[in-house]
Design a protein around this motif. Structure first.
Motif, short mmCIF file in Angstrom:
data_model
loop_
_atom_site.label_atom_id
_atom_site.label_comp_id
_atom_site.label_asym_id
_atom_site.label_seq_id
_atom_site.Cartn_x
_atom_site.Cartn_y
_atom_site.Cartn_z
N SER A 1 0.87 -1.33 0.08
CA SER A 1 0.05 -0.02 -0.04
C SER A 1 0.71 1.43 0.18
O SER A 1 0.54 2.18 -0.81
CB SER A 1 -0.90 -0.19 1.13
OG SER A 1 -1.64 1.20 1.09
N SER B 1 0.87 3.90 -3.18
CA SER B 1 0.44 5.23 -2.92
C SER B 1 1.40 6.17 -3.07
O SER B 1 1.05 7.45 -3.70
CB SER B 1 0.07 5.39 -1.25
OG SER B 1 1.31 5.23 -0.45
N ILE C 1 -6.07 2.14 -4.73
CA ILE C 1 -4.86 1.60 -4.07
C ILE C 1 -5.07 0.65 -3.30
O ILE C 1 -4.37 -0.66 -3.35
CB ILE C 1 -3.92 2.54 -3.67
CG1 ILE C 1 -3.25 3.70 -4.68
CG2 ILE C 1 -2.74 2.15 -2.82
CD1 ILE C 1 -2.82 5.11 -4.11
N HIS C 2 -5.97 0.46 -2.50
CA HIS C 2 -6.56 -0.79 -1.85
C HIS C 2 -6.87 -1.86 -2.42
O HIS C 2 -6.31 -2.88 -1.98
CB HIS C 2 -7.67 -0.19 -0.51
CG HIS C 2 -7.19 0.75 0.22
ND1 HIS C 2 -6.15 0.88 0.53
CD2 HIS C 2 -7.96 1.83 0.86
CE1 HIS C 2 -5.85 1.74 1.74
NE2 HIS C 2 -7.16 2.41 1.74
N THR D 1 -3.66 -3.39 -3.64
CA THR D 1 -3.01 -4.06 -2.82
C THR D 1 -3.46 -5.25 -2.08
O THR D 1 -3.12 -6.50 -2.16
CB THR D 1 -3.27 -2.93 -1.56
OG1 THR D 1 -2.43 -1.78 -1.76
CG2 THR D 1 -2.40 -3.54 -0.29
N LEU E 1 -4.31 -3.25 5.33
CA LEU E 1 -4.82 -2.30 4.98
C LEU E 1 -5.46 -1.14 5.86
O LEU E 1 -5.44 0.08 5.76
CB LEU E 1 -5.92 -2.78 3.78
CG LEU E 1 -5.53 -3.26 2.45
CD1 LEU E 1 -6.58 -3.95 1.73
CD2 LEU E 1 -4.99 -2.09 1.88
N ARG F 1 -4.20 2.49 6.50
CA ARG F 1 -4.96 3.51 6.12
C ARG F 1 -5.10 4.60 7.32
O ARG F 1 -4.90 5.76 7.21
CB ARG F 1 -6.42 3.30 5.93
CG ARG F 1 -7.45 4.12 5.89
CD ARG F 1 -7.55 4.73 4.62
NE ARG F 1 -8.61 5.56 4.46
CZ ARG F 1 -8.60 6.94 3.91
NH1 ARG F 1 -7.42 7.07 3.36
NH2 ARG F 1 -9.31 7.70 3.85
N TRP G 1 -1.98 6.72 5.54
CA TRP G 1 -2.64 7.66 4.65
C TRP G 1 -2.69 9.09 5.45
O TRP G 1 -2.46 10.15 4.83
CB TRP G 1 -4.14 7.29 4.27
CG TRP G 1 -4.06 6.17 3.28
CD1 TRP G 1 -4.19 5.03 3.46
CD2 TRP G 1 -3.71 6.31 1.85
NE1 TRP G 1 -3.96 4.22 2.35
CE2 TRP G 1 -3.73 5.13 1.44
CE3 TRP G 1 -3.43 7.46 1.06
CZ2 TRP G 1 -3.40 4.78 0.15
CZ3 TRP G 1 -3.01 7.28 -0.47
CH2 TRP G 1 -3.22 6.01 -0.72
#
Length: 137
Positions: free
Chosen positions: A63, A67, A78-79, A82, A121, A125, A129
């Motif tokens: 990820s 990203s 992107i998720h 992944t 994930l 996140r 992120w």
């Protein structure tokens, strides 16, 4: 010669972006194909924890790499990439274990892999992120 290498490294940073992911995927591969010839001294189902952690880390690294490389895409895309890459790698590792002495491919290991991917994930996140969003501001 030195200038060409420095120029190449500055221009093509994808090597550095993906290197941690490649290294971790190699570690997972290595542990997946090691033959097992002895009594199992670990607690029952403890290998599921190892599968979970291995693939959570792999999903976070994939990820992260995606990203950075695909910063123009939405996080959901992107998720999904992944999830597909990590899931396919988990399936491949389980299939390879069919041919390794003392190892077997089992659905419960694959389920632990996928749960680890989902956890990676979510954790990615929350951690990754937010950090990338702060860097953009």
């Amino acid at each position: 010669m030195k200038k060409n290498i420095k120029k190449w490294l500055k221009e093509d940073r994808s090597l550095f972006v993906w290197m941690p992911t490649y290294i971790w995927a190699f570690v997972v591969f290595t542990f997946s194909v090691l033959p097992f010839n002895g009594p199992d001294l670990t607690p029952e189902h403890s290998d599921k924890i190892y599968h979970f952690i291995e693939f959570a880390v792999l999903a976070m690294l994939i990820s992260r790499s995606l990203s950075i490389e695909l910063s123009k895409f939405f996080p959901v895309t992107i998720h999904i990439f992944t999830l597909i890459l990590s899931g396919m790698y988990g399936i491949l590792m389980e299939l390879l274990q069919i041919f390794v002495p003392g190892r077997c491919a089992c659905f419960s290991d694959l389920l632990a892999d996928f749960c680890g991917v989902l956890a990676g994930l979510i954790l990615g996140r929350v951690v990754l992120w937010r950090r990338l969003d702060r860097l953009k501001d």
